[in-house]
Scaffold this active site. Sequence first.
Site, short mmCIF file in Angstrom:
data_model
loop_
_atom_site.label_atom_id
_atom_site.label_comp_id
_atom_site.label_asym_id
_atom_site.label_seq_id
_atom_site.Cartn_x
_atom_site.Cartn_y
_atom_site.Cartn_z
CD GLU A 209 -2.62 -0.79 2.80
OE1 GLU A 209 -3.53 -1.55 2.96
OE2 GLU A 209 -2.30 0.08 3.64
CG HIS A 247 -5.02 0.17 6.34
ND1 HIS A 247 -4.56 -0.69 5.38
CD2 HIS A 247 -6.10 -0.43 6.88
CE1 HIS A 247 -5.33 -1.77 5.36
NE2 HIS A 247 -6.29 -1.62 6.25
#
Lengths: 292, 383
Positions: A209, A247
């Site tokens: 990510e 996140h």
Amino acid sequence: MSILLDQSTKVLVQGITGRDGSFHARQMIDYGTTVVGGVTPGKGGQTLHGVPVFNSVKDGVAATGAEASVIYVPAKFAPAAIMEAADAGLRLIVAITEGIPTLDMLKVYHEVRRRGITLIGPNCPGLISPGKAKIGIMPGSIHRPGRVGVISRSGTLTYEIVYALTNLGIGQSTCVGIGGDPIVGTGPMDLLPLFEQDPDTDAVVLVGEIGGDEEERTAEFIRQHIKKPVYAFIVGHTAPEGKRMGHAGAIVSGGSGTAGSKIKAFAHAGVPVANTIDELAEITRIGLAGLR
Amino acid sequence: MKIHEYQAKQLFKDAGIPVPAGALAETPEAAATIASELGGVVAVKAQVHVGGRGKAGGIKVVRSPEEARAAAQAIIGMDIKGSKVNKVWVEKGSSIAREAYLGITLDRSNRSILFIASAAGGIDIEEVAAHTPEKIIRFHTFDTTFPEAEARAAAGKLFEDEAHAGPALEIMRKLFDLFVVKDASLAEINPLVLTGEGQVVALDGKLNFDDNALFRQPDIEALRDMAEENPNEIEAKAKGLSFVQLEGDIGCMVNGAGLAMATMDMVKLYGGQPANFLDVGGSSNPEKVINAFKLILSSGTIKAVLINIFGGITRCDDIARGILESFKQIDISVPVVVRLTGTNAEEGLRLLEGSNLIPAQTFAEAVRKVILAAGGTVVEAHS
């Protein structure tokens, strides 16, 4: 074989009497995981899903010989729960809990590493060795036993990728969701050598990510140390700078941590990076076919 | 979470870090009054969260209350990189002999707290870091203990004279304590100045905080400036959703942050423009889906909505019930593409039979369908 976890691994569930803990203890048992007990302070002596509940991890270990635990307790209490598991001598601790303050994890991280304990997470779906056992919250049914290792920071995205692999007939040795927080106990560079040494893993799928520079450093690590093929996928191309994408770790700041920088690093290390999930499964299939 | 400079300076002051005297003004008149009380040269500084205020004309140094009034008049209401200026900080001018830099942040790469210091501070610190990295001092601590020896050495490099290095070391110690006690993710003083009078002072400051720790920092949470935040993002947080506004026209409702990002990426890759990042979270009660719809539809000009759910903890039948309930409660006039996979997907799809929704079997099919439904053209992305 598989890494970290198989059907012989004895697991305690910390927070087993809570809503999530209870539900997933049941799911883990049904999948084949050797769940030997649960822990909820003050509820020792009860039985749930056919396993004993203990007041402390220490009591649970003494009674069952447990070597691993999974943590479903709220963020406020999770750092203490991880340390309790560490103090009780467990070798593998999986923290599902999300929202743990970073400075708490800073302390916990160095302490568990110093003691040689493997901490997976926090803020992760856990890990699964398909056909053997799972510790965590992933749906077991989408997995299939096989020879590809999976490492990912994400939960549902990992399911999507595993599902795509399974649909192409590509099974998995072990899938590890390492967690989406800035500080997690175990990173790709800890897991890649385990897959490299596992005789039943032929290749690794790595899902990254935006945010931080772990992927960049992992790419360099692969270039130097990993001989088995690695296939990568990066999410967050469309994320604007300075915005946290769910996140805590997924944030592009000051131009660093972009998807572009990570893709470039993997390309430099000879790691193919897929544009889509289907393409990731497809290049893995072609790569594996080439190995035979 | 971010706060304003004036709030950071108040926290600095409370922690014993010297800052110039100043006060907050919301009107030009108030700015003039403060300037007159402070006397002499004052700085009038726009209070917005974005960086680069000075270069955007949001900071003016003036010599009289009248000039302060005019400066505040010009700055209040100004738009700096999309942030409207509502307040100015009016501060006593400092004579600057030296400008240094001091920052403390989390270093994810080695799981430490990183100190960054430089004798060459000021607005061009990024240039210094890029072109003359040897002028940047970096040191770490792996727990919450102040790294005394390294900090002392660094303070000595910022200011050679012990009369100034000593105070600089104390500022480092206090800034670190603040970082730890308040769960900061970034604490920065730039510039840390040596004044003509020989004082070491924090002339500008920035503090960001760990969102995960706000539950135990109520005094920090209270500093949140709603005017700086996207109202939809605040609303989302209150409803247990994770939401970020983007600029496109295809609304996205997804479970899980990673899959939500992947969905945005896929929409873009196939030629569409995502309107938002939205993670409905794990255990999905139907209420969350309704709130998610409201958020998506309230944000700009949505042409179509894509619902992409991979059921794990989330049950697809719960999502389906939420979708049906949303259609009853809200006026949804745009096409909605739904893709449900995983836990209870079949039951979910059965519930949706006979509705106006556009079903899709796979992720890629869902993305293609939503782009077409929004009136766009699908670009085949495969390499």
